[in-house]
Scaffold this active site. Sequence first.
Site, PDB file in Angstrom:
ATOM      1  N   THR A  28      -0.594   7.677  -0.741  1.00 59.87           N
ATOM      2  CA  THR A  28      -1.869   7.536  -1.669  1.00 59.87           C
ATOM      3  C   THR A  28      -2.433   6.201  -0.665  1.00 59.87           C
ATOM      4  O   THR A  28      -4.215   5.700  -1.120  1.00 59.87           O
ATOM      5  CB  THR A  28      -2.044   7.002  -2.983  1.00 59.87           C
ATOM      6  OG1 THR A  28      -1.442   5.984  -3.174  1.00 59.87           O
ATOM      7  CG2 THR A  28      -1.197   8.153  -3.567  1.00 59.87           C
ATOM      8  N   ASP A  43       2.986 -12.081  10.356  1.00 59.61           N
ATOM      9  CA  ASP A  43       3.750 -12.233  11.542  1.00 59.61           C
ATOM     10  C   ASP A  43       3.160 -13.131  12.472  1.00 59.61           C
ATOM     11  O   ASP A  43       4.634 -14.242  12.753  1.00 59.61           O
ATOM     12  CB  ASP A  43       3.319 -11.297  12.349  1.00 59.61           C
ATOM     13  CG  ASP A  43       3.883  -9.953  11.817  1.00 59.61           C
ATOM     14  OD1 ASP A  43       5.051  -9.553  10.744  1.00 59.61           O
ATOM     15  OD2 ASP A  43       4.214  -8.717  12.761  1.00 59.61           O
ATOM     16  N   ARG A  75       1.124  -1.559  -0.454  1.00 60.50           N
ATOM     17  CA  ARG A  75       0.060  -0.308   0.247  1.00 60.50           C
ATOM     18  C   ARG A  75       0.821   1.609   0.499  1.00 60.50           C
ATOM     19  O   ARG A  75       1.537   1.614   0.759  1.00 60.50           O
ATOM     20  CB  ARG A  75      -0.827  -0.207   1.087  1.00 60.50           C
ATOM     21  CG  ARG A  75      -1.693   1.611   1.438  1.00 60.50           C
ATOM     22  CD  ARG A  75      -3.083   1.209   2.590  1.00 60.50           C
ATOM     23  NE  ARG A  75      -3.226  -0.179   2.561  1.00 60.50           N
ATOM     24  CZ  ARG A  75      -4.523  -0.199   3.135  1.00 60.50           C
ATOM     25  NH1 ARG A  75      -4.610   0.220   4.679  1.00 60.50           N
ATOM     26  NH2 ARG A  75      -5.280  -1.846   2.594  1.00 60.50           N
ATOM     27  N   ASP A 118      -1.567 -10.467  13.635  1.00 61.88           N
ATOM     28  CA  ASP A 118      -1.153  -9.651  12.209  1.00 61.88           C
ATOM     29  C   ASP A 118      -0.856 -11.677  11.070  1.00 61.88           C
ATOM     30  O   ASP A 118       0.141 -12.269  12.034  1.00 61.88           O
ATOM     31  CB  ASP A 118      -0.290  -9.656  12.036  1.00 61.88           C
ATOM     32  CG  ASP A 118       0.904  -9.116  10.931  1.00 61.88           C
ATOM     33  OD1 ASP A 118       0.846 -10.404   9.841  1.00 61.88           O
ATOM     34  OD2 ASP A 118       0.637  -7.892  10.305  1.00 61.88           O
TER      35      ASP A 118
END
Length: 218
Positions: free
Chosen positions: A117, A212, A113, A209
């Site tokens: 933006t 992870d 990402r 996560d």
Amino acid sequence: MTDASSPTLPDSVTVIRHPLVQHKLTLMRQKQTSTGEFRRLAREISLLMAYELTRDLPLEDVAIETPLEPMQAPRLAGKKLCIVSILRAGDGIMEGMLDLVPSARVGHIGLYRDPETLVPVEYYLKLPDDVSERLVIVVDPMLATGHSAAAALSRLKQAGAGQLRFACLLAAPQGVSVLTEAHPDVPVFTCSIDRELDSHAYIRPGLGDAGDRLYGTK
């Protein structure tokens, strides 16, 4: 949590409620579950998900010979599957599916990402040449905002994939909304639609996560 009986759940979304799937997902959610155990559970649960994802694959009758006599017996018709992992955490789901369908082709797509933006940017794409002739199952453990998954599906359509399905362990309502609005033609399979996204775009209650926890990183 939302389940498959919710009147607001799009028809293209399936929540896999098999008892073994739900049991293993609960074990994965627990914060004390070790990296090795989390990885093993991801592999097991994804194999069970693959069973649901492939239950309507077409069959054809072929002539074979058993030790006792000839017969007509069913086998998969046409090209086999292609499983596309959204890097990196998607690999933890793909491996279990390959246990069930070892002849499947494999593809990878990498997205990050843009910090300014917030738009997903592709940094890696590797697909079989005949992806247009295969059912493509796109895998990522989490469907959070839905933007990366939607971008991955758009890119795969640009590459010629015409038969697509998306599979994840957990989804947030926001992610489901974004993905199904962008790709209403793509069936979505998940093991749970959790309550919400928090301000950091983590699924709540979630499981942390996934990348992870799969690879022991922070």
